[in-house]
Structure formats: C-alpha cells, structure tokens
Design a protein around this motif. Structure first.
Motif, mmCIF file in Angstrom:
data_model
loop_
_atom_site.group_PDB
_atom_site.id
_atom_site.type_symbol
_atom_site.label_atom_id
_atom_site.label_comp_id
_atom_site.label_asym_id
_atom_site.label_seq_id
_atom_site.Cartn_x
_atom_site.Cartn_y
_atom_site.Cartn_z
ATOM 1 N N SER A 139 6.070 1.783 1.599
ATOM 2 C CA SER A 139 5.906 3.153 0.840
ATOM 3 C C SER A 139 4.794 3.875 1.519
ATOM 4 O O SER A 139 4.552 4.909 0.962
ATOM 5 N N VAL A 140 4.614 3.758 2.901
ATOM 6 C CA VAL A 140 3.767 4.589 3.559
ATOM 7 C C VAL A 140 4.602 5.709 4.010
ATOM 8 O O VAL A 140 5.306 5.477 5.084
ATOM 9 N N SER B 18 -2.171 3.120 14.040
ATOM 10 C CA SER B 18 -3.163 3.579 13.157
ATOM 11 C C SER B 18 -4.458 3.866 13.865
ATOM 12 O O SER B 18 -5.690 4.517 13.208
ATOM 13 N N VAL C 65 4.744 -2.115 4.274
ATOM 14 C CA VAL C 65 4.370 -0.626 4.657
ATOM 15 C C VAL C 65 5.420 0.164 4.305
ATOM 16 O O VAL C 65 5.362 1.337 4.721
ATOM 17 N N GLU D 188 3.849 8.245 5.974
ATOM 18 C CA GLU D 188 3.751 8.778 7.441
ATOM 19 C C GLU D 188 4.682 7.795 8.451
ATOM 20 O O GLU D 188 4.607 8.476 9.673
ATOM 21 N N PRO E 197 0.774 -1.113 0.003
ATOM 22 C CA PRO E 197 0.013 0.002 -0.012
ATOM 23 C C PRO E 197 0.969 1.282 0.026
ATOM 24 O O PRO E 197 1.918 1.243 0.429
ATOM 25 N N SER E 198 0.335 2.359 -0.268
ATOM 26 C CA SER E 198 0.985 3.765 -0.400
ATOM 27 C C SER E 198 0.411 4.614 0.372
ATOM 28 O O SER E 198 1.170 5.811 0.644
ATOM 29 N N SER E 199 -0.543 4.352 1.480
ATOM 30 C CA SER E 199 -0.946 5.161 2.300
ATOM 31 C C SER E 199 -1.527 4.379 3.824
ATOM 32 O O SER E 199 -1.433 2.982 3.441
ATOM 33 N N LEU E 200 -1.305 4.866 4.708
ATOM 34 C CA LEU E 200 -1.815 4.329 6.007
ATOM 35 C C LEU E 200 -3.187 3.555 5.909
ATOM 36 O O LEU E 200 -3.359 2.583 6.156
ATOM 37 N N ASP E 201 -4.026 4.271 5.159
ATOM 38 C CA ASP E 201 -5.621 3.718 5.224
ATOM 39 C C ASP E 201 -5.741 2.603 4.390
ATOM 40 O O ASP E 201 -6.183 1.551 4.655
ATOM 41 N N GLU E 202 -4.735 2.659 3.215
ATOM 42 C CA GLU E 202 -4.661 1.389 2.217
ATOM 43 C C GLU E 202 -4.044 0.088 3.254
ATOM 44 O O GLU E 202 -4.545 -0.891 3.098
ATOM 45 N N ALA E 203 -2.936 0.476 4.074
ATOM 46 C CA ALA E 203 -2.392 -0.669 4.865
ATOM 47 C C ALA E 203 -3.562 -1.079 5.785
ATOM 48 O O ALA E 203 -3.251 -2.431 5.901
#
Length: 281
Positions: free
Chosen positions: A56-57, A139, A54, A59, A11-17
């Motif tokens: 590529s996240v 998260s 993770v 944050e 994933p590329s964002s925390l929400d996606e993870a």
C-alpha cells in the motif's frame, strides 16, 4: 507445512514502513508479492517475527521517466513491467527477461523489486540488472547493481531499509538484446541464463554487456567475453570463439540439475547463442 507465527503490519507510507522495520530489528521482513517469501515461510526456512507488507506504499508502484533513466517501482508487478511502453522502448532486455519469469500466475502477482531483493542467483532479473549497470534506490541511499548482490539470497539491504525502486539507464535503448535461458520446464529456475546487450556499427561490435544467471552465488558479468567481442566482427564464428571465455572467473554450483562443469559448458553455448541473436547474426 504451516508457517510459524508472526505479526503483520501494512504501512501506507514509506516512512511508516521504515519505522516498522526499525522497530522489528533483525526479526522484521518485508513482503511484496510474496512469490519468493511465502514458500520459504511455509518450509520454515525463514521465520520472521514481523512481516511488513509494502503493497500500500504508493511510492513503490509504477514506471517513471527520469530523463536519462527509468525508475521502476519495487512493487511494480512482472506483468506490468513486461507491458509498460517505457520499458519496451528504453529497456527491452528487461521486458524480454521478465517474460520468462516463472509462469503467468507468478508474473501477475510477483514484483520486480521483490524478485531482485530476494537475490537468488538463479533468478532471471539479477543478471539483467548487473548487465545494465542498474542502480537500486532504497529508502536511504542508492546502490549500484554490482554492489547490491552480496551472496546467495543475500543483498546489501540493511534490516531497516526498503527498496523503493530500480533505476535503469536509457543508454542501451538502441542496442541489440537477448535473454537466453536453459531450464527443464517453463516454470523452473534457470540452470544457466545469459542476459546480453550488443552495440553494432558498420558491421562490427562496438560494445557488449553480458550478465550470467546461476553461475555463482550472485549474478556475474562475463567481462572476458565483452572484451573479446568489442571491436570485432558481428558473426557467429567470432561469437563462438569469444564465448569460450564465458565461464572465466565464475563459481557455478553443482546440484541435482547439473554439475559445475555442465554449467560452464552451458554458459559458453548460451553466451554464443545470445550474442548471435542480440547482434542479429
């Protein structure tokens, strides 16, 4: 050995993870630097159906100044932590302990958050986190270090929860510090380790924080020693006497590297040594 088959998600964002982990349920696993997880996969001691990478996240990377504390992103590598000027200024015990983790190759790839989330009581960083009263930011919530480590290789993280970072208080910035570790080789896990913070004033000790590595199924505080040295003299005899209580309330393992009795003895010796070095005695 070859790991079992699994699906791989990056994933590329925390929400996606979080979504990927939630969709995977109990069969999902976060992978960060992979220095702890990959050996388990190869030995088939862990066999998730989905790996959520993770890396590529955004944050999860870097060290940020939050005023009274530092937030260390979970994906910040050990090498980055060791060299970060904020860590060196406000949390030098973290830099010192991190410099003892495994070997240079692992430190360049392994991550601060990954090592802590692995929750190995023989790891160097959990005892530091407990000694400093660090706070784990996920998260969905914040977890004090004393509640984060549940049992051997078990943390309080839920299956769909991602460790975002670790908040380190600046309150101990001016304290003396030392991480004392006994191990067979430079790359080996600690047989016993001691993370120590000491506050001095007018030749005496006004406060101490001590975390123990590999003295139970999770990192523990040597509270009896902390109480014994507080208000006392900053000298080696006092530290040796206080360190006799280092193993109180612990449940060290017995294995090929040492018996429980041997670890209790080591805890006493290393705690006295760590106190002396932290206090400059």
């Amino acid at each position: 050995m070859i790991p079992g088959s699994f699906d791989y998600v990056r994933p590329s964002s925390l929400d996606e993870a979080v979504t990927a982990l939630r969709d995977a349920g109990d069969e999902g696993k976060v992978i960060a630097g992979g220095q702890s997880l990959l050996p388990l996969l190869r030995l088939r001691l862990a066999y998730p159906e989905v790996l959520v990478d993770v890396g590529s996240v955004p944050e999860l990377h870097g060290v940020r100044d939050e005023g009274s504390s530092l937030l260390v992103g979970a994906m910040t590598t050990h090498y980055e932590v060791m060299r970060d000027p904020l860590i060196r200024e406000y949390a030098p015990l973290v830099a010192a302990a991190t410099s003892t983790v495994a070997d240079p190759a692992v430190r360049h790839r392994g991550t601060f958050g990954g090592s802590l989330a692995h929750a190995d009581p023989a790891g160097d960083l959990p005892a530091v986190a407990v000694a400093m009263d660090a706070v784990f930011v996920t998260s969905s919530r914040e977890i004090p270090a004393g509640e984060f480590f549940s049992d051997y290789l078990t943390s309080a993280l839920e299956p769909d929860e991602v460790l975002v970072g670790v908040r380190l208080p600046k309150a101990y910035a001016g304290w003396g510090f030392h991480y004392e570790k006994f191990h067979r080789t430079a790359q080996a896990w600690a047989i016993v380790g001691v993370a120590c913070l000491v506050e001095r004033s007018n030749g005496g000790i006004t406060g101490a924080r001590i975390g123990l590595t590999n003295m139970g199924s999770r990192p523990v505080r040597a509270s009896a020693v902390e109480d014994a040295v507080a208000g006392g003299a900053a000298d080696r005899e006092a530290f040796r006497a206080a360190a006799e209580n280092a193993a109180d309330g612990t449940s060290p393992p017995s294995d090929l590297h040492g018996s429980a009795e041997y670890r209790r003895h080591l805890a006493q010796v290393l705690t006295a040594r760590a106190l002396s070095k932290a206090a400059g005695a």
